[in-house]
Design an enzyme around this catalytic site. Sequence first.
Site, mmCIF file in Angstrom:
data_model
loop_
_atom_site.group_PDB
_atom_site.id
_atom_site.type_symbol
_atom_site.label_atom_id
_atom_site.label_comp_id
_atom_site.label_asym_id
_atom_site.label_seq_id
_atom_site.Cartn_x
_atom_site.Cartn_y
_atom_site.Cartn_z
ATOM 1 N N SER A 13 -12.167 -4.125 12.156
ATOM 2 C CA SER A 13 -12.259 -5.299 13.030
ATOM 3 C C SER A 13 -10.947 -6.063 13.168
ATOM 4 O O SER A 13 -10.819 -6.938 14.009
ATOM 5 C CB SER A 13 -13.340 -6.252 12.493
ATOM 6 O OG SER A 13 -13.003 -6.660 11.185
ATOM 7 N N ARG A 14 -9.964 -5.735 12.320
ATOM 8 C CA ARG A 14 -8.681 -6.450 12.426
ATOM 9 C C ARG A 14 -7.558 -5.618 11.795
ATOM 10 O O ARG A 14 -7.818 -4.568 11.187
ATOM 11 C CB ARG A 14 -8.754 -7.828 11.778
ATOM 12 C CG ARG A 14 -8.867 -7.761 10.263
ATOM 13 C CD ARG A 14 -9.003 -9.142 9.652
ATOM 14 N NE ARG A 14 -8.523 -9.135 8.275
ATOM 15 C CZ ARG A 14 -8.709 -10.125 7.421
ATOM 16 N NH1 ARG A 14 -9.356 -11.205 7.793
ATOM 17 N NH2 ARG A 14 -8.224 -10.060 6.193
ATOM 18 N N SER A 141 -1.098 3.041 -0.110
ATOM 19 C CA SER A 141 -0.020 2.044 -0.003
ATOM 20 C C SER A 141 1.169 2.512 -0.847
ATOM 21 O O SER A 141 0.977 3.219 -1.849
ATOM 22 C CB SER A 141 -0.494 0.689 -0.536
ATOM 23 O OG SER A 141 0.606 -0.174 -0.752
ATOM 24 N N TYR A 154 -4.599 -3.380 -7.489
ATOM 25 C CA TYR A 154 -4.314 -2.773 -6.181
ATOM 26 C C TYR A 154 -3.535 -1.467 -6.339
ATOM 27 O O TYR A 154 -3.838 -0.464 -5.690
ATOM 28 C CB TYR A 154 -3.521 -3.793 -5.357
ATOM 29 C CG TYR A 154 -3.277 -3.432 -3.910
ATOM 30 C CD1 TYR A 154 -4.293 -3.555 -2.958
ATOM 31 C CD2 TYR A 154 -2.030 -2.997 -3.475
ATOM 32 C CE1 TYR A 154 -4.064 -3.250 -1.626
ATOM 33 C CE2 TYR A 154 -1.785 -2.695 -2.141
ATOM 34 C CZ TYR A 154 -2.805 -2.833 -1.220
ATOM 35 O OH TYR A 154 -2.568 -2.532 0.101
ATOM 36 N N ALA A 156 -3.504 0.499 -8.939
ATOM 37 C CA ALA A 156 -4.397 1.515 -9.530
ATOM 38 C C ALA A 156 -5.344 2.068 -8.463
ATOM 39 O O ALA A 156 -5.583 3.274 -8.393
ATOM 40 C CB ALA A 156 -5.190 0.901 -10.686
ATOM 41 N N ALA A 157 -5.881 1.181 -7.622
ATOM 42 C CA ALA A 157 -6.807 1.618 -6.561
ATOM 43 C C ALA A 157 -6.098 2.544 -5.580
ATOM 44 O O ALA A 157 -6.629 3.593 -5.195
ATOM 45 C CB ALA A 157 -7.376 0.405 -5.826
ATOM 46 N N LYS A 158 -4.881 2.157 -5.182
ATOM 47 C CA LYS A 158 -4.165 2.942 -4.168
ATOM 48 C C LYS A 158 -3.622 4.255 -4.734
ATOM 49 O O LYS A 158 -3.542 5.250 -4.017
ATOM 50 C CB LYS A 158 -3.038 2.102 -3.556
ATOM 51 C CG LYS A 158 -3.535 0.893 -2.752
ATOM 52 C CD LYS A 158 -4.461 1.314 -1.632
ATOM 53 C CE LYS A 158 -4.782 0.162 -0.688
ATOM 54 N NZ LYS A 158 -5.707 0.559 0.392
ATOM 55 N N ILE A 187 3.390 -4.199 6.027
ATOM 56 C CA ILE A 187 2.966 -4.275 7.422
ATOM 57 C C ILE A 187 2.501 -5.706 7.728
ATOM 58 O O ILE A 187 1.807 -6.325 6.921
ATOM 59 C CB ILE A 187 1.792 -3.295 7.704
ATOM 60 C CG1 ILE A 187 2.108 -1.873 7.223
ATOM 61 C CG2 ILE A 187 1.419 -3.311 9.193
ATOM 62 C CD1 ILE A 187 3.182 -1.144 7.970
HETATM 63 P P1 NAI Z 1 -6.693 -6.902 6.532
HETATM 64 O O1 NAI Z 1 -7.050 -7.818 5.429
HETATM 65 O O2 NAI Z 1 -6.263 -7.440 7.835
HETATM 66 O O3 NAI Z 1 -7.879 -5.854 6.795
HETATM 67 C C1 NAI Z 1 -8.676 -5.346 5.777
HETATM 68 C C2 NAI Z 1 -10.002 -4.984 6.376
HETATM 69 O O4 NAI Z 1 -10.884 -4.495 5.346
HETATM 70 C C3 NAI Z 1 -10.700 -6.194 6.998
HETATM 71 O O5 NAI Z 1 -11.239 -5.817 8.265
HETATM 72 C C4 NAI Z 1 -11.818 -6.499 6.016
HETATM 73 O O6 NAI Z 1 -12.962 -7.083 6.619
HETATM 74 C C5 NAI Z 1 -12.154 -5.118 5.498
HETATM 75 N N1 NAI Z 1 -12.875 -5.197 4.237
HETATM 76 C C6 NAI Z 1 -12.485 -5.856 3.111
HETATM 77 N N2 NAI Z 1 -13.450 -5.735 2.174
HETATM 78 C C7 NAI Z 1 -14.441 -4.982 2.709
HETATM 79 C C8 NAI Z 1 -15.695 -4.512 2.243
HETATM 80 N N3 NAI Z 1 -16.125 -4.793 0.992
HETATM 81 N N4 NAI Z 1 -16.461 -3.769 3.059
HETATM 82 C C9 NAI Z 1 -16.044 -3.485 4.320
HETATM 83 N N5 NAI Z 1 -14.868 -3.898 4.823
HETATM 84 C C10 NAI Z 1 -14.085 -4.635 4.026
HETATM 85 O O7 NAI Z 1 -5.569 -5.952 5.923
HETATM 86 P P2 NAI Z 1 -4.625 -4.834 6.550
HETATM 87 O O8 NAI Z 1 -3.255 -5.244 6.236
HETATM 88 O O9 NAI Z 1 -4.990 -4.489 7.941
HETATM 89 O O10 NAI Z 1 -4.989 -3.619 5.568
HETATM 90 C C11 NAI Z 1 -5.718 -2.471 5.946
HETATM 91 C C12 NAI Z 1 -5.521 -1.416 4.869
HETATM 92 O O11 NAI Z 1 -4.129 -1.084 4.800
HETATM 93 C C13 NAI Z 1 -5.914 -1.892 3.480
HETATM 94 O O12 NAI Z 1 -6.519 -0.838 2.777
HETATM 95 C C14 NAI Z 1 -4.588 -2.251 2.837
HETATM 96 O O13 NAI Z 1 -4.632 -2.156 1.455
HETATM 97 C C15 NAI Z 1 -3.685 -1.199 3.458
HETATM 98 N N6 NAI Z 1 -2.265 -1.523 3.436
HETATM 99 C C16 NAI Z 1 -1.784 -2.679 4.004
HETATM 100 C C17 NAI Z 1 -0.429 -2.961 3.963
HETATM 101 C C18 NAI Z 1 0.136 -4.221 4.531
HETATM 102 O O14 NAI Z 1 1.324 -4.516 4.269
HETATM 103 N N7 NAI Z 1 -0.599 -4.981 5.333
HETATM 104 C C19 NAI Z 1 0.518 -2.030 3.336
HETATM 105 C C20 NAI Z 1 -0.083 -0.844 2.788
HETATM 106 C C21 NAI Z 1 -1.428 -0.611 2.848
#
Ligand code: NAI
Length: 222
Positions: A13-14, A141, A154, A156-158, A187
């Site tokens: 969703s985002r 990540s 985080y 450990a999870a990744k 990002i």
């Molecule tokens: P964000 O916080 O904008 O999006 C995370 C999404 O996961 C949201 O839509 C949220 O509702 C959903 N979510 C969280 N808990 C949930 C649950 N229990 N059940 C269902 N959905 C759930 O973060 P972003 O930055 O878009 O991250 C997306 C992925 O990319 C994540 O796995 C993050 O760890 C990974 N990532 C992000 C980086 C960054 O710099 N933004 C860098 C490397 C990896």
Amino acid sequence: MLKGKTAVITGGSRGIGKAIALAMAKQGAGIAVIYYGNQQSADDVCREAELFGVKALSYQCNVADFADSKNVCEKIISDFGQVDILVNNAGITKDSLLLRMSESDFAGVIDVSLKGSFNFIKHLSKSIMRSACGRIINISSVIGLMGNPGQANYAAAKAGLIGLTKTVAKEFSARNVTCNAIAPGFIETDMTADLPQTIKDNLLTTIPLKRIGQVQDVANLA
Ligand code: NAI
């Protein structure tokens, strides 16, 4: 082109998940957008995807919950008939130094990023194996590769997600299903929006291009 395929994107969703969902819809895939709390945002992504002429539906689910994930996966298969692509993107952070990290903050991050990915692979695997070319993409990540002070949970999870990815790739290869991980660097999304400017400035000094990554960079790769 992904015409006729169906893609499931958790946390679609985002942020990065939304960009991946729209990139796949643009290529012609029907999309199932999994959201946790914000139905309006998930529905908005679906309406935007429909402009590409594809089917797009949103589903509320806590990916950390095994039974909830099972119910939603069954509903998706019933709505779309078949799943070809799974993107395990849902993830959270609960940062603090290990000495101060609570058990629930450790478990919570593992449950969403790592166990949530297991849950969706588990419940969609039979359908993905029936696809002519199943694809599983896990969003890891660089922190899972490098470690980072304040992010033991985080990291450990990744890192765990990379082990899961390599194992699923080996187990599913005979069924023509690939499983890959993407390990993005920093990002620009809601997840990183609240980082203090000094930390962002320090990070920039470590990035050769001297710019923060954009969601489209990850979406294009996926
Ligand atoms: P964000 O916080 O904008 O999006 C995370 C999404 O996961 C949201 O839509 C949220 O509702 C959903 N979510 C969280 N808990 C949930 C649950 N229990 N059940 C269902 N959905 C759930 O973060 P972003 O930055 O878009 O991250 C997306 C992925 O990319 C994540 O796995 C993050 O760890 C990974 N990532 C992000 C980086 C960054 O710099 N933004 C860098 C490397 C990896």
